[in-house]
Structures are given as structure tokens and as C-alpha cells.
Design a protein around this motif. Structure first.
Motif, PDB file in Angstrom:
ATOM      1  N   HIS A  24     -12.333  13.403   4.560  1.00 50.93           N
ATOM      2  CA  HIS A  24     -11.259  12.448   5.763  1.00 50.93           C
ATOM      3  C   HIS A  24     -10.623  13.507   7.356  1.00 50.93           C
TER       4      HIS A  24
ATOM      5  N   ARG B  92       1.216  12.762  -1.949  1.00 54.07           N
ATOM      6  CA  ARG B  92       0.630  12.583  -0.525  1.00 54.07           C
ATOM      7  C   ARG B  92       1.522  12.662   0.691  1.00 54.07           C
TER       8      ARG B  92
ATOM      9  N   LEU C 178     -10.568  10.193  10.143  1.00 55.64           N
ATOM     10  CA  LEU C 178      -9.575   9.728  10.521  1.00 55.64           C
ATOM     11  C   LEU C 178      -8.315  10.090  10.721  1.00 55.64           C
TER      12      LEU C 178
ATOM     13  N   ALA D 284      -5.215  16.399   5.243  1.00 59.04           N
ATOM     14  CA  ALA D 284      -6.675  15.152   4.777  1.00 59.04           C
ATOM     15  C   ALA D 284      -7.689  16.104   4.203  1.00 59.04           C
TER      16      ALA D 284
ATOM     17  N   ARG E  89       2.713   9.785   9.359  1.00 58.89           N
ATOM     18  CA  ARG E  89       2.929   8.465   7.998  1.00 58.89           C
ATOM     19  C   ARG E  89       4.087   7.958   7.785  1.00 58.89           C
TER      20      ARG E  89
ATOM     21  N   ASP F  44       0.904  -1.219  -0.154  1.00 56.63           N
ATOM     22  CA  ASP F  44       0.296  -0.147  -0.006  1.00 56.63           C
ATOM     23  C   ASP F  44       1.135   1.123  -0.402  1.00 56.63           C
TER      24      ASP F  44
ATOM     25  N   CYS G  22      -4.545  14.549   0.227  1.00 56.28           N
ATOM     26  CA  CYS G  22      -5.609  13.920   1.399  1.00 56.28           C
ATOM     27  C   CYS G  22      -4.621  12.799   0.965  1.00 56.28           C
TER      28      CYS G  22
ATOM     29  N   ALA H 150      -4.428   9.433  10.266  1.00 56.60           N
ATOM     30  CA  ALA H 150      -3.147   8.413   9.140  1.00 56.60           C
ATOM     31  C   ALA H 150      -2.999   7.256   8.753  1.00 56.60           C
TER      32      ALA H 150
ATOM     33  N   ILE I 118       2.601   5.003  -0.325  1.00 58.00           N
ATOM     34  CA  ILE I 118       1.960   6.454  -0.898  1.00 58.00           C
ATOM     35  C   ILE I 118       2.514   6.869  -1.933  1.00 58.00           C
TER      36      ILE I 118
ATOM     37  N   HIS J 192      -6.011   9.865   2.256  1.00 54.55           N
ATOM     38  CA  HIS J 192      -6.996   8.737   2.283  1.00 54.55           C
ATOM     39  C   HIS J 192      -7.156   8.737   1.149  1.00 54.55           C
ATOM     40  N   CYS J 193      -7.610  10.092   0.310  1.00 53.08           N
ATOM     41  CA  CYS J 193      -8.258  10.281  -0.826  1.00 53.08           C
ATOM     42  C   CYS J 193      -7.299  10.166  -2.057  1.00 53.08           C
TER      43      CYS J 193
ATOM     44  N   GLN K 256      -5.427   5.405   8.903  1.00 48.96           N
ATOM     45  CA  GLN K 256      -6.344   4.016   8.421  1.00 48.96           C
ATOM     46  C   GLN K 256      -6.629   4.636   7.401  1.00 48.96           C
TER      47      GLN K 256
END
Length: 70
Positions: free
Chosen positions: A63, A22, A66, A59, A44, A16, A28, A68, A18, A30-31, A70
């Protein structure tokens, strides 16, 4: 061993991963959106040898609640 081969004891790639955008707080965490106000969302961490690098991330409003990681 060729230049593009990793040594057998190298750490596996980050799952995953990043994007740098980001991690640099330009999107963001998250998205990935860059729209709207981006608010601080913690940090992160990515492995760097025997230590970790911390990145302050942001974020979008959707988001912001939430964490970082998650």
C-alpha cells in the motif's frame, strides 16, 4: 445528563475510525499489517474540538503507493 451521555452539540463520532496502532505508525494505515518494512505514508488527521490532530502514518509495501487519506 449522565456521565456517559454526550451533549446535544457534541461532534458525531469519526466514521471509519482508525485504530491507535495505525495512528501511532506501528501498523499499515490501509490494512493494519505490522509485517514487512513499513514506510512513511503521509499524515492522517482526526478532529479535536475546533482543531485537528495530525498523525504521521506508515504503509506496508503493498500500500506504499497510496496516500494516507485513501
Amino acid at each position: 445528563m449522565t456521565a456517559n451521555q454526550e451533549s446535544p452539540d457534541a461532534e458525531p463520532p469519526i466514521q471509519d475510525a482508525i485504530s491507535p496502532v495505525r495512528l501511532h505508525g506501528e501498523a499499515c494505515i490501509h490494512c493494519g499489517t505490522t509485517d514487512g518494512p513499513l514506510a512513511p505514508a503521509g499524515h492522517r488527521y482526526t478532529p479535536a474540538g475546533s482543531t485537528q490532530l495530525g498523525w504521521p502514518v506508515v504503509a506496508c509495501p503493498e500500500h506504499a503507493h497510496l496516500e494516507a487519506g485513501q
